[in-house]
Motif scaffolding. Structure first.
Motif, short mmCIF file in Angstrom:
data_model
loop_
_atom_site.label_atom_id
_atom_site.label_comp_id
_atom_site.label_asym_id
_atom_site.label_seq_id
_atom_site.Cartn_x
_atom_site.Cartn_y
_atom_site.Cartn_z
N SER A 246 0.85 -1.19 0.00
CA SER A 246 0.00 0.00 0.00
C SER A 246 0.88 1.24 0.00
O SER A 246 2.07 1.18 0.33
N GLY A 247 0.28 2.36 -0.37
CA GLY A 247 1.06 3.60 -0.40
C GLY A 247 0.20 4.76 -0.89
O GLY A 247 -0.99 4.60 -1.17
N THR A 248 0.82 5.88 -0.99
CA THR A 248 0.11 7.08 -1.43
C THR A 248 1.06 7.96 -2.22
O THR A 248 2.28 7.88 -2.04
N GLY A 249 0.50 8.77 -3.11
CA GLY A 249 1.38 9.59 -3.93
C GLY A 249 0.69 10.79 -4.56
O GLY A 249 -0.53 10.93 -4.54
N VAL A 250 1.51 11.67 -5.07
CA VAL A 250 1.06 12.85 -5.81
C VAL A 250 1.78 12.83 -7.14
O VAL A 250 3.01 12.66 -7.19
N GLY A 251 1.04 12.97 -8.22
CA GLY A 251 1.66 12.92 -9.54
C GLY A 251 1.18 14.03 -10.45
O GLY A 251 0.11 14.62 -10.24
N PHE A 252 1.98 14.31 -11.44
CA PHE A 252 1.64 15.30 -12.47
C PHE A 252 1.81 14.63 -13.83
O PHE A 252 2.72 13.81 -14.01
N THR A 253 0.96 15.01 -14.76
CA THR A 253 1.08 14.41 -16.08
C THR A 253 2.24 14.99 -16.87
O THR A 253 2.62 14.45 -17.90
N ARG A 254 2.79 16.11 -16.38
CA ARG A 254 4.03 16.69 -16.94
C ARG A 254 4.79 17.31 -15.78
O ARG A 254 4.22 17.58 -14.72
N ASN A 255 6.06 17.57 -16.00
CA ASN A 255 6.90 18.12 -14.94
C ASN A 255 6.48 19.56 -14.63
O ASN A 255 6.56 20.43 -15.50
N PRO A 256 6.01 19.85 -13.40
CA PRO A 256 5.53 21.20 -13.10
C PRO A 256 6.64 22.24 -12.98
O PRO A 256 6.35 23.44 -12.95
N SER A 257 7.89 21.80 -12.92
CA SER A 257 9.01 22.75 -12.86
C SER A 257 9.52 23.10 -14.24
O SER A 257 9.83 24.27 -14.52
N THR A 258 9.61 22.10 -15.12
CA THR A 258 10.20 22.33 -16.45
C THR A 258 9.19 22.24 -17.58
O THR A 258 9.42 22.75 -18.67
N GLY A 259 8.08 21.54 -17.35
CA GLY A 259 7.09 21.34 -18.40
C GLY A 259 7.34 20.11 -19.25
O GLY A 259 6.56 19.81 -20.16
N GLU A 260 8.41 19.38 -18.96
CA GLU A 260 8.74 18.21 -19.77
C GLU A 260 7.59 17.20 -19.74
O GLU A 260 7.02 16.92 -18.68
N LYS A 312 -7.21 18.33 -21.37
CA LYS A 312 -6.33 19.09 -22.26
C LYS A 312 -5.45 20.08 -21.49
O LYS A 312 -5.21 21.20 -21.90
N ASP A 313 -5.00 19.61 -20.31
CA ASP A 313 -4.10 20.42 -19.52
C ASP A 313 -3.33 19.50 -18.58
O ASP A 313 -3.77 18.38 -18.28
N MET A 314 -2.18 19.99 -18.12
CA MET A 314 -1.38 19.22 -17.18
C MET A 314 -2.17 19.04 -15.88
O MET A 314 -2.68 19.99 -15.32
N GLN A 315 -2.29 17.78 -15.42
CA GLN A 315 -3.09 17.48 -14.24
C GLN A 315 -2.22 17.19 -13.02
O GLN A 315 -1.15 16.59 -13.12
N ASP A 316 -2.71 17.65 -11.88
CA ASP A 316 -2.12 17.38 -10.57
C ASP A 316 -3.02 16.32 -9.93
O ASP A 316 -4.21 16.56 -9.72
N ILE A 317 -2.47 15.15 -9.64
CA ILE A 317 -3.28 13.99 -9.27
C ILE A 317 -2.82 13.44 -7.92
O ILE A 317 -1.62 13.32 -7.67
N SER A 333 -6.10 20.98 -12.57
CA SER A 333 -5.03 21.58 -13.36
C SER A 333 -3.91 21.94 -12.40
O SER A 333 -4.13 22.63 -11.40
N GLY A 334 -2.70 21.48 -12.70
CA GLY A 334 -1.60 21.61 -11.77
C GLY A 334 -0.94 22.97 -11.80
O GLY A 334 -0.81 23.60 -12.85
N LYS A 335 -0.50 23.44 -10.63
CA LYS A 335 0.29 24.67 -10.57
C LYS A 335 1.65 24.38 -11.17
O LYS A 335 2.19 23.29 -11.03
N ARG A 336 2.21 25.38 -11.84
CA ARG A 336 3.47 25.17 -12.56
C ARG A 336 4.28 26.46 -12.58
O ARG A 336 3.74 27.54 -12.37
N THR A 337 5.54 26.33 -12.83
CA THR A 337 6.38 27.51 -12.97
C THR A 337 6.08 28.17 -14.32
O THR A 337 5.45 27.57 -15.20
N ALA A 338 6.57 29.40 -14.47
CA ALA A 338 6.36 30.10 -15.75
C ALA A 338 7.02 29.33 -16.89
O ALA A 338 6.46 29.21 -17.98
N ALA A 339 8.23 28.80 -16.65
CA ALA A 339 8.93 28.06 -17.69
C ALA A 339 8.13 26.83 -18.10
O ALA A 339 8.00 26.51 -19.29
N ALA A 340 7.57 26.13 -17.10
CA ALA A 340 6.76 24.95 -17.40
C ALA A 340 5.48 25.34 -18.14
O ALA A 340 5.08 24.67 -19.10
N ALA A 341 4.85 26.43 -17.70
CA ALA A 341 3.61 26.86 -18.35
C ALA A 341 3.83 27.15 -19.82
O ALA A 341 3.02 26.76 -20.68
#
Length: 879
Positions: A246-260, A312-317, A333-341
């Protein structure tokens, strides 16, 4: 029939974020998609204003939803043999990570704990869940300080030589629970054992957290207004703390710092959600889950793709795994840096998910300056001592002295210190004010999705998290790393892009516009109608502005050219002269300086308009104030020190901001205006003489602080006379050197009489700094004493010196533009105050029919994007 306030997930007939909140609508959507969402219901945001006085029909609806939850889950709330436990979580329409409250494992008491242990055949898990519930409920609902619970936990861990919470045995957890019971009894009385009472208290607390200080501060710092409150989500518990499957986690469909592109995030085995975001344990990268829970990981990646494709947007899950079974707890919709956005927006266009319009609307224009911050010089990094390396939680560079609590940051900055780095074991939501004020943030614990990382990214603040080599002791105000101790007077440097922490200061280098950022700016040019110019009066700023895409100069403040070298002496000599001849003598000393400065501006802005404001500020700003300066002026002017003192005293003004300044100087002392205009035109002639092919985009001579059309007529005559004389001397013409004479509109009377003024002025440029001062009757220099209180009391939504007061000052601008066009149909109108670089003000300028905005060089990209968004917004409103 009474209004319905409580809805099972997926059952609201017209779901919106405004009603269900971001978390509630995400859960509703995932339920409709058929994803594995634990059953639950949402109490809408409309109930938030009731506070603890929920109406009887709302209480009844909560009871009905609990019954439905029991039917769906096959468990019973409060039943000692088969207990239903729930989470109670906040969720406003706009995400405010960590700012409002959550309670997990609600419904536990001594009896239901035993039932849970028997039902799962896992006594340790039941004990762990109970101690978690007591701590969270005791802190959030009963308002007992979090640290007091932590001290109890730490004491038991120390007694049994345990490092992690997960190392504690069932018996040791029982010691923690007894310690918690004693703490609660001492602080607040008995801990509530009735699950129905627990639920009602938790719902009240979560609604109440909408108004807690950190949530209020977060909304203020992020300009969040117009929301009616938070929703409350009550959801069946699923457990990530039952063991190693068992476990728990937080994920993003893209990197919220770089946008990769690609799944990104963190998880912990044998943990609950708060363990990840609170930074208590440093979690593992989500990619490692493929090895530890391969089937679950595969299912999770399919969910990631489905959600991003649908929204149709990066998700914070957020997700939990219970004994290998995946459950989805949140998507937004995940919070992201300007570079990632910027990267995400461009790449989603390339992938066909969104179009250019939508890409531009996804960018937070106010965050764009993050992309223009200096970065660390790679060569100098090699010469500096690397202290430690953690996780690159939020990009950028930060250099400052160490501070160890949020309160310390605020206090030291208020005392006059400048750049501080907030160093913490881990941050918590109450640190929000200090995090916002600090130059950067470094934590010893926590991962890429910890509170520090998520909030820092939202702020555009450099952050390095999970630097395990650091030992940070806030009580002793010290950070120990590599056997060396660092304190409040020591500088460190953070590289938020690499996760590196350096001793002392590392050199920085200027940022450039390229790649995805350049693409976004190019797209902005395709949509915007407003021109974008820059406020600049020296070669360096003018070049930077042009590099960032400025379409000329919207404001060159000639007085800024007077403060370098020996110029200030000549300026003082001019001001203190008591005869025209002596004043002209001083002006002749200034003319070559002014001319050279204007040559620089014209050469950088070939083909672009250059707007030059004649001398504007109060003369007292230039006067000598020290004995040494007065003695120097006496020697320069061959007069006594007493005479200089007398002259200075005679120029004292009660209220210089509305005193002898601007066009009034030119009317009384026309020789000052003649010198400046001569310098402008001679500089233009010099450019032509140096380069026969030089092309002017237009010279605009601006008369400041105009109140009456007669002032304009007098100074226009001075300007035309001077220009004609110089043209005759240099054998030049208006066709070769085009020019306009116009005015700066910064007084209410000028707005009201704009039709008259436009008949003798060829352009208007709104100086909204002074127009705001003179309209509201607030001094910009003194408003800081009361504006914060006005914002707290909602007198204004935003500081009117930062965001234009559209209903007051804005109406005067509307009036001036409309009347100005009656007086001169082709009059050109712009704005050159600080508001010219602020997105909501730019949107107003677009709607008001202005031709351009002008702002500081580093706000030019902001203005380009905001102007495009204004045009798109207008287009969409008409569709």
């Amino acid at each position: 029939m009474s209004k319905q306030y409580c809805f099972m997930f997926g059952e609201h007939p017209n779901p919106t974020k405004a009603i269900l909140g971001g978390k509630g609508i995400g859960l509703a959507d995932m339920t409709k998609f058929g994803l594995p969402v634990p059953y639950g219901f949402t109490i809408t945001t409309e109930c938030c204003h009731f506070g603890k006085d929920l109406p009887a029909d709302v209480e009844k609806q909560i009871d009905e939803c609990i019954k439905k939850l029991e039917e769906k889950s096959g468990k019973k709330f409060g039943d000692p043999t088969n207990p239903l436990l729930v989470s109670v979580r906040s969720g406003a329409a706009i995400s405010m990570p960590g700012m409002m409250d959550t309670v997990l494992n609600l419904g536990l008491n001594a009896e239901t704990r035993e039932g849970l242990a028997k039902k799962t055949n896992n006594p340790r898990f039941a004990a762990d869940s109970y101690r978690r519930f007591m701590q969270m409920f005791g802190n959030v609902v009963m308002e007992i300080e979090h640290d007091k619970f932590e001290k109890v936990l730490a004491s038991v861990k120390s007694k049994h030589s345990r490092v992690l919470d997960t190392d504690l045995t069932t018996e040791e957890l029982d010691e923690v629970i007894v310690g918690y019971q004693d703490l609660v009894r001492k602080e607040k009385g008995e801990f509530p054992t009735d699950p129905r009472v627990q639920l009602r208290m938790a719902i009240d607390a979560v609604f109440g957290s909408w108004s807690n200080p950190r949530a209020v501060t977060y909304r203020r710092l992020n300009g969040i207004t117009g929301l009616i409150g938070t929703a409350v989500n009550v959801q069946m518990m699923v457990f990530g703390n039952t063991g190693d499957r068992s476990g728990t986690g937080v994920g993003f469909t893209r990197n919220p710092s770089t946008g990769e592109a690609g799944a990104y995030g963190e998880y912990l085995l044998n943990a609950q959600g708060e363990d990840v975001v609170a930074g208590i344990r440093t979690p593992h990268p989500i990619t490692l889950m493929e090895q530890e829970l391969p089937e679950t990981y595969k299912e999770l990646m399919a969910v990631f793709q489905l959600l991003e494709k649908n929204f149709k947007d990066m998700q914070d899950i957020e997700f939990t795994v219970e004994e290998g079974k995946l459950f989805m707890l949140q998507t937004r919709s995940g919070k992201r840096t300007a570079a990632a956005a910027v990267r995400i927006a461009v790449e989603m266009v390339e992938e066909g998910l969104i179009d250019k319009e939508e890409a531009l609307m996804r960018i937070d224009a106010d965050s764009i300056p993050q992309l223009l911050f200096p970065r660390l010089d790679d060569a100098d990094k090699k010469n500096q001592k690397l202290l430690a390396k953690g996780l690159p939680a939020s990009p950028g560079a930060a250099i400052g002295k160490l501070a160890f609590t949020a309160e310390e940051v605020v206090k030291r900055l208020a005392a006059g210190e400048k750049d501080l780095i907030l160093a913490r074991e881990e941050t918590c939501p109450d640190d929000i004010e200090g995090m916002n004020a600090a130059k950067g943030i470094v934590t010893a614990r926590g991962g890429m999705t910890s509170h520090a990382a998520v909030v820092a990214r939202g702020m555009g603040k450099c952050c390095v998290s999970g630097v395990s080599a650091l030992h940070i002791d806030a009580d002793k105000q010290q950070m120990i790393v590599g056997g060396k101790t660092y304190g409040p007077n020591d500088f460190i440097t953070l590289d938020g892009s690499t996760g590196e922490v350096f001793e002392n200061k590392v050199q920085v280098v200027e940022a450039t516009v390229s790649g995805h950022f350049q693409t976004i700016l190019d797209w902005a040019n395709e949509f915007r109608r407003l021109g974008v110019r820059a406020n600049a009066e020296n070669r360096k700023d003018a070049m930077k502005a042009r590099e960032f895409g400025a379409e000329g100069i919207g404001l060159a403040r000639t007085e800024h050219m007077f403060f370098t070298g020996n110029r200030i002496i000549a300026v003082r000599e001019m001001i203190l002269a008591d005869q025209v001849e002596k004043r002209e003598e001083a002006l002749n000393k200034l003319l070559p300086y002014q001319r050279a400065d204007f040559v620089d501006l014209f050469s950088v802005n070939e083909g672009l308009p250059v707007n030059i404001r004649l001398l504007d500020p109060p003369l007292h700003e230039f006067l000598p104030s020290t004995k040494a300066d007065m003695k120097q002026m006496a020697e320069e002017m061959h007069i006594s020190v007493e005479k200089v003192e007398h002259l200075c005293a005679s120029m004292h003004e009660i209220n210089p901001m509305i005193g002898f300044r601007g066009c009034r100087l030119g009317v009384v002392y026309p020789e000052i205006s003649r010198m400046q205009i001569r310098a402008i035109v001679e500089a233009a002639c010099e450019c032509v003489e140096k380069n026969a092919n030089y092309k002017f985009g237009g010279i605009e001579i601006m008369i400041p602080v105009v109140a009456h059309v007669k002032e304009v007529e007098i100074l226009r005559e001075v300007a035309l006379d001077t220009i004609n004389k110089v043209f005759a001397e240099k054998k030049q013409t208006k066709e070769r050197i085009p020019y306009k004479v116009g005015v700066m509109i910064e007084l209410p009377r000028a707005c009201i009489t704009a039709e008259e003024i436009a008949k003798v002025a060829e352009f208007f440029s709104f100086g909204t700094n002074d127009l705001t001062q003179t309209t509201l009757g607030y001094s910009r220099d003194d408003a800081g004493k009361f504006i914060p209180v006005y914002l707290e009391k909602n007198v204004y939504e935003k500081d009117p010196f930062q965001a234009l007061d559209q209903t007051g000052v804005g109406e005067l601008i509307h009036m001036a533009v409309e009347r100005g066009h009656k007086g001169r149909s082709d009059i050109h109108c712009g704005i050159c105050g600080e508001h010219g670089g602020e997105p909501s003000s730019i949107d107003f300028c677009h709607r008001a029919g202005l031709d351009y905005v002008s702002c500081s060089p580093f706000r030019v990209p902001v203005a380009r994007i905001a102007a495009a968004q204004a045009a798109i917004r207008e287009k969409r409103s008409k569709q």
